[in-house]
Each structure stands twice: as structure tokens, then as C-alpha cells.
Design a protein around this motif. Structure first.
Motif, short mmCIF file in Angstrom:
data_model
loop_
_atom_site.label_atom_id
_atom_site.label_comp_id
_atom_site.label_asym_id
_atom_site.label_seq_id
_atom_site.Cartn_x
_atom_site.Cartn_y
_atom_site.Cartn_z
N CYS A 123 0.84 -1.21 0.00
CA CYS A 123 0.00 0.00 0.00
C CYS A 123 0.86 1.25 0.00
N SER A 124 1.88 1.28 0.88
CA SER A 124 2.66 2.51 1.05
C SER A 124 3.41 2.89 -0.21
N VAL A 125 4.13 1.94 -0.79
CA VAL A 125 4.93 2.29 -1.96
C VAL A 125 4.03 2.77 -3.09
N MET A 126 2.85 2.11 -3.23
CA MET A 126 1.92 2.54 -4.27
C MET A 126 1.47 3.99 -4.03
N GLN A 127 1.10 4.27 -2.76
CA GLN A 127 0.62 5.62 -2.42
C GLN A 127 1.71 6.67 -2.57
N PHE A 128 2.93 6.35 -2.10
CA PHE A 128 4.02 7.34 -2.13
C PHE A 128 4.40 7.68 -3.56
N VAL A 146 -2.35 2.14 7.45
CA VAL A 146 -2.55 0.84 6.79
C VAL A 146 -2.56 -0.27 7.85
N LEU A 147 -1.68 -0.12 8.85
CA LEU A 147 -1.54 -1.17 9.86
C LEU A 147 -2.65 -1.13 10.90
N PHE A 148 -3.31 0.01 11.01
CA PHE A 148 -4.30 0.22 12.08
C PHE A 148 -5.38 -0.86 12.13
N PRO A 149 -6.01 -1.23 11.00
CA PRO A 149 -6.98 -2.33 11.09
C PRO A 149 -6.30 -3.71 11.13
N ILE A 150 -5.15 -3.84 10.46
CA ILE A 150 -4.58 -5.17 10.21
C ILE A 150 -3.95 -5.80 11.46
N VAL A 151 -3.16 -4.99 12.20
CA VAL A 151 -2.37 -5.57 13.29
C VAL A 151 -3.25 -6.16 14.40
#
Lengths: 244, 108
Positions: A123-128, A146-151
């Protein structure tokens, strides 16, 4: 997203954009983590050991690899080497993120390193790349989002699987859940002929070296597969260059 | 049963090792460039290691005492084909699982 999308202005917006884009991965993370909990319990780990394993390592595929090899009674060194080899791809993610967030304070990078996984990297590389104007703090906010729901889901599902554990009947054929999950993960990664060659060489070698003691065949097969992929990439690039 | 000393060695070793793999680049290498040959090999770790781990389990599954088992082989092929066609991990997992359970049910 087109270039007409408004640029992210604040850290909070970046965070919530990350959370929204990380949320769909819950569908993958929840069953994967639950499966780890179930298989770890079946292998004889108790709930605490299963959870500490997940917290300490925080890398699904490497955890499954270690678990599998422990059950096969492979030597400790081989287990560590194989699982870390499976995890080499997170080193690549870390390397790919560095140009974007390498300027963040060390303590933030130290935390981000622990949380560098398939989803946060992708997600991050795509967004950046899409919005290069983002400031470094905004990028860190997006990464955390991105990590907020996943972790939490990763830990909760592991716990749920571990509690469910040994109650899962044999008829569910869970022995095959791992091969299916790994094949499903690998298939979309086979983007180029070089990737296919790497996989075919690795599979063939692994079958031919199944007799090699201490599960060393896996290391041999993985290494030969990587070398085959890298060589194929070089040759294909050379061929393309001659055609251009 | 897994020996506790081995289990804890693996948990701690893998925890430290995995963190080191991630921190080395982000924390220490920083934005210095890495050798091309290294990156080229790193690109193929996942597509080499994961299939190599899985292949023997597909051909000689432990659940059938190491004899080739048609439902498991079919499930693996379906998973791979659906994964290649849809590029969707979940679709591949569910098709593979459905194939396995369907064929195991028919065989029972």
C-alpha cells in the motif's frame, strides 16, 4: 486514482486514507492468522507460546515455515535459515521503503521496521509513488494507517485459532491448508518468465532433494531457484536490449 | 512433540533475525544504493522458497503416509491456476479448498 485526486494535506487525512486502503486486507489476514493459531496448537504449542511466536516474529509465511520444519524435526539451524530465507522478501520491502521514509527519526524507523509486512509495504509504496508531494510525517502517518486495522486483527485471529486449536476435526484436512495458502500467495507473484523459471527450478530441486537429511533440500532448492530467477532476468534483459 | 529448548530458540532467533532483516535496510543502509545483483536475487526469494517448501507436501502428503493423493494434487493445481488467472489470493484459496473438500467427499 487519477491525478485529479486532491493531494493529502494533513497527517490525519493520510492516516485514515491508509486505514481505508489497509482494511480490505482483513479478508486475507484474518483466516491466515487463524490458521497459524490452529496449526501451532496442533503442533503442540500452547496458547501463550503461539501468541509469543506471532508477536516476536510477526511474519506469517516465515512462522508457517518454522512450524512445518519443527514438526519434521529439522535441526534448529536449518529451521532458522529456511524461515529467514522465506523472510528475505521483507528485507526487500524495507529497502524499497527507505527512499520514502528513510529521513524519519530513528525511533520511528525502528518501529516501522517491525511492521514492514506485505500489506504495509505494498500500500505505502503505491501511495508514495502516486503522491510524491507527501511530507515524511504524512508518509509515516499513512504507513501507520494501513496497519491500524490489520495488526489487531492479526493478533486476535491468531488467538482465536489457538483457542479453537485441537478441536478442529481431522476430516477438515487442515494439513493441506498451508500448501493451498502458499500456492495462492505465490501464483499472483509469477509476473514474469523469470519468476516462473525460479519457481519451476525450486520445485524440481526440492522434489529431487527430498532425501537430503535435515531438510537441507529446502535451502538448496530455494537458493537454486533464486539464482535461476536472477540469471533468467539477466538473459531476458539482454535479449530485450538486443531487440530494441 | 516439539522440544521446548528448540521451540524457544526458534522463536527468539526468528524474532531477532526477522527484525534484523527489516531494520538493516530501513535503519542502517538508509538511502545508500544496494548492489544490483543482491536486489536481483532478493526479487526471487518468495517465488523460490515457498513453492520449494510446498512441493513435497503436494506430491507426498504426510496425511496419506507419503503416497500421492489425487484430491490434494488436484487442489494444488486448481489453486495455482485460479491464482494465476485472477491474481486474487482469496479466490485461489477458496477454489483450492473447495476442490479438496469436494474430491475428499466424493472419495469417502
Amino acid at each position: 486514482m487519477s491525478s485529479t485526486t486532491p493531494k493529502i494535506q494533513t497527517k490525519a487525512r493520510a492516516f485514515w486514507k491508509g486505514a481505508a486502503e489497509g482494511a480490505p486486507f482483513l479478508l486475507v489476514v484474518a483466516p491466515f492468522a487463524m490458521l497459524f493459531g490452529v496449526l501451532a496448537t496442533e503442533a503442540g504449542l500452547n496458547v501463550l507460546e503461539t501468541m509469543l511466536f506471532s508477536v516476536a516474529v510477526f511474519a506469517g509465511a516465515a512462522q508457517f515455515t518454522a512450524l512445518q520444519l519443527m514438526q519434521e524435526n529439522a535441526p534448529t539451524l536449518i529451521i532458522l535459515a529456511s524461515a529467514l530465507a522465506v523472510n528475505l522478501r521483507v528485507a526487500m520491502y524495507s529497502a524499497a521503503l527507505t527512499p520514502w521514509i528513510g529521513a524519519a527519526p530513528l525511533w520511528q524507523r525502528a518501529i516501522a521496521a517491525y511492521f514492514t509486512v506485505d500489506q504495509s509495504y505494498a500500500c505505502s509504496v503505491m501511495q508514495f509513488e502516486k503522491d510524491p508531494q507527501m511530507s515524511v510525517p504524512q508518509r509515516m502517518a499513512y504507513f501507520s494507517g494501513v496497519l491500524f486495522p490489520i495488526v489487531p486483527m492479526w493478533y486476535a485471529s491468531t488467538l482465536f485459532g489457538a483457542l479453537l486449536g485441537a478441536q478442529v476435526p481431522e476430516a477438515w484436512a487442515l494439513d493441506f491448508a498451508l500448501p493451498i495458502t502458499f500456492l495462492a500467495m505465490v501464483a499472483p507473484m509469477l509476473r514474469t518468465p523469470a519468476h516462473v523459471i525460479a519457481a519451476v527450478v525450486a520445485i524440481t530441486t526440492s522434489l529431487l532433494t527430498a532425501w537430503v537429511p535435515y531438510s537441507l533440500g529446502l535451502i538448496i532448492a530455494g537458493t537454486l531457484g533464486m539464482m535461476a530467477g536472477a540469471q533468467a532476468e539477466l538473459m531476458l534483459e539482454g535479449k530485450k536490449a538486443r531487440h530494441d | 512433540m516439539i522440544d521446548p529448548v528448540k521451540l524457544w530458540t526458534v522463536i527468539i532467533g526468528l524474532g531477532i533475525g526477522s527484525y534484523a532483516l527489516r531494520f538493516t535496510f530501513l535503519g542502517i543502509v538508509g538511502d545508500r544504493p544496494m548492489p544490483a545483483w543482491l536486489l536481483r536475487h532478493l526479487r526471487y526469494t518468495a517465488v523460490a522458497m515457498l513453492p520449494a517448501l510446498v512441493a513435497p507436501q503436494v506430491v507426498w502428503p504426510a496425511a496419506t503416509d507419503g503416497t500421492a493423493d489425487l484430491p490434494r494434487i488436484c487442489a494444488a493445481v486448481v489453486t495455482l491456476v485460479v491464482g494465476l488467472m485472477t491474481k486474487n489470493v482469496l479466490a485461489a484459496v477458496f477454489s483450492g479448498g473447495a476442490t479438496l473438500f469436494g474430491l475428499l467427499y466424493l472419495a469417502a
